[in-house]
Design an enzyme around this catalytic site. Structure first.
Site, mmCIF file in Angstrom:
data_model
loop_
_atom_site.group_PDB
_atom_site.id
_atom_site.type_symbol
_atom_site.label_atom_id
_atom_site.label_comp_id
_atom_site.label_asym_id
_atom_site.label_seq_id
_atom_site.Cartn_x
_atom_site.Cartn_y
_atom_site.Cartn_z
ATOM 1 N N GLU A 1 -0.536 12.208 6.551
ATOM 2 C CA GLU A 1 0.455 11.116 6.545
ATOM 3 C C GLU A 1 1.718 11.561 5.808
ATOM 4 O O GLU A 1 1.761 12.588 5.145
ATOM 5 C CB GLU A 1 -0.113 9.875 5.847
ATOM 6 C CG GLU A 1 -0.524 8.757 6.790
ATOM 7 C CD GLU A 1 0.661 8.001 7.389
ATOM 8 O OE1 GLU A 1 1.823 8.425 7.193
ATOM 9 O OE2 GLU A 1 0.423 6.993 8.072
ATOM 10 N N ARG B 1 -6.087 0.130 -1.411
ATOM 11 C CA ARG B 1 -5.541 1.457 -1.652
ATOM 12 C C ARG B 1 -4.070 1.517 -1.255
ATOM 13 O O ARG B 1 -3.544 0.622 -0.599
ATOM 14 C CB ARG B 1 -6.316 2.524 -0.880
ATOM 15 C CG ARG B 1 -6.134 2.477 0.637
ATOM 16 C CD ARG B 1 -6.646 3.772 1.250
ATOM 17 N NE ARG B 1 -6.651 3.802 2.707
ATOM 18 C CZ ARG B 1 -5.607 4.109 3.464
ATOM 19 N NH1 ARG B 1 -4.416 4.343 2.911
ATOM 20 N NH2 ARG B 1 -5.735 4.157 4.786
ATOM 21 N N ASP C 1 -10.848 -2.186 4.248
ATOM 22 C CA ASP C 1 -11.390 -2.808 5.455
ATOM 23 C C ASP C 1 -10.305 -3.361 6.380
ATOM 24 O O ASP C 1 -10.607 -3.992 7.386
ATOM 25 C CB ASP C 1 -12.399 -3.910 5.095
ATOM 26 C CG ASP C 1 -11.778 -5.052 4.285
ATOM 27 O OD1 ASP C 1 -10.535 -5.082 4.113
ATOM 28 O OD2 ASP C 1 -12.539 -5.921 3.821
ATOM 29 N N GLU C 2 -9.031 -3.134 6.011
ATOM 30 C CA GLU C 2 -7.878 -3.551 6.815
ATOM 31 C C GLU C 2 -7.832 -5.055 7.037
ATOM 32 O O GLU C 2 -7.334 -5.538 8.055
ATOM 33 C CB GLU C 2 -7.838 -2.799 8.152
ATOM 34 C CG GLU C 2 -7.781 -1.301 7.982
ATOM 35 C CD GLU C 2 -7.657 -0.532 9.288
ATOM 36 O OE1 GLU C 2 -7.386 -1.175 10.331
ATOM 37 O OE2 GLU C 2 -7.817 0.696 9.264
ATOM 38 N N ASN D 1 2.850 0.106 6.783
ATOM 39 C CA ASN D 1 3.119 1.455 7.278
ATOM 40 C C ASN D 1 4.610 1.759 7.264
ATOM 41 O O ASN D 1 5.279 1.524 6.281
ATOM 42 C CB ASN D 1 2.486 1.643 8.653
ATOM 43 C CG ASN D 1 1.220 2.484 8.571
ATOM 44 O OD1 ASN D 1 1.181 3.502 7.904
ATOM 45 N ND2 ASN D 1 0.161 2.039 9.247
ATOM 46 N N ASP E 1 2.727 3.424 13.706
ATOM 47 C CA ASP E 1 2.298 3.863 12.385
ATOM 48 C C ASP E 1 3.530 4.229 11.569
ATOM 49 O O ASP E 1 4.328 3.366 11.227
ATOM 50 C CB ASP E 1 1.316 5.033 12.551
ATOM 51 C CG ASP E 1 0.462 5.285 11.326
ATOM 52 O OD1 ASP E 1 0.948 5.061 10.209
ATOM 53 O OD2 ASP E 1 -0.691 5.727 11.471
#
Length: 283
Positions: A16, A99, A119-120, A147, A194
């Site tokens: 990333e 996170r 866990d989004e 993002n 993203d």
């Protein structure tokens, strides 16, 4: 067909955050789940890998040397190599199950850093602005997967992605740096948007997770270029190299049962366009 090359062969779980460090003439990127900060000098081929004690969502150059890093439990600072400056937290806010994710430095040198739950979960993440004195202001507190963030060449527009929405949103930016008037620039129907970068023409380049491509959209939201990639999960893109002409793309292997051999590597598209100089964090 556009040439896509492997700049750095790697097996990053979740590559990333590519960022061109103009002073050092190198690219910085991270492996979030591998807890690694990578650097790559395209002129010499020199590479470095630095382990972090926590999952690292982003690493950006500092004006005073070293890096500002978006870690699981907050934002910290590394000194320049050989400076003797120890790591220290600039902002620490640990939340169980949460996170760090992507981050970007605004034209004024502030850091805009995102968070998400492992866990989004919807509304589990945020986007916040951090100034060098450690002051934090939460700008968005209801995102799922924070993002890509970027600004137009004149700094008057801010682009932002909360990936599950499948949108690239655009905000107006006032004198007080507060983004207002949120509205969709474009909705993506093939994969999830993203990481993003804005080029010298004000166009938005976005990597498509599960879309196997990078797309370029004009400031009016018109799709005018698609770069097909051999990997399924590109994560982010940034311009670097001489003249900021080469497009670097980070990629991921996580969650794939049969990843492409290039998955997890840093890719490059030589001569893809012309990027904007990246502002370092103002500390």
């Amino acid at each position: 067909m556009t040439a896509v090359e492997v700049a750095v062969p790697a097996h990053a779980a979740l590559g990333e955050g590519p960022t061109w460090d103009a002073r050092a003439e190198r690219l910085i990127w991270v492996d979030i789940l591998g807890s690694r900060i990578h650097t790559y000098d395209p002129a010499s081929g020199r590479r470095t890998v630095t382990a972090t004690e926590q999952h690292v969502g982003a690493a950006k150059p500092r004006a005073g040397g070293g890096l500002v890093v978006n870690l699981r439990d907050g934002v910290g600072l590394y000194g320049a190599q050989g400076s003797g400056e120890p790591f220290r937290w600039l902002h620490r806010d640990p939340v169980p199950g949460r996170r760090a994710n992507d981050a970007a430095v605004a034209p004024d040198g502030s850091l805009w850093f995102g968070t998400m739950r492992y866990d989004e979960a919807p509304r589990g993440g945020s986007l916040s602005r951090l100034t060098p004195d450690g002051t934090v202001r939460t700008v968005l507190d209801d995102v799922a997967v924070s993002n890509g963030t970027g600004w137009s060449p004149d700094g008057r527009l801010m682009y932002y992605i909360d990936s599950p929405t499948r949108r690239i949103d655009v905000f107006d930016v006032g004198e007080d740096r507060t983004p207002t008037g949120r509205r969709p620039l474009v909705t993506v129907d093939d994969g999830f948007p993203d990481g993003l970068t804005v080029d010298a023409d004000g166009c938005v380049w976005v990597a498509l997770w599960d879309g196997g491509a990078v797309r370029r959209y004009t400031p009016d939201g018109v799709l005018d270029r698609v770069i097909e990639l051999p990997v399924r999960r590109p994560t982010a893109c940034a311009f670097g190299g001489p003249g900021l002409a080469d497009l670097y793309v980070t990629t991921a292997r996580t969650g794939l049962t049969a990843p492409h051999p290039m998955s997890g590597s840093l890719l490059v598209v030589p001569g893809a366009g012309k990027g904007l100089p990246q502002v370092p964090f103002a500390l």
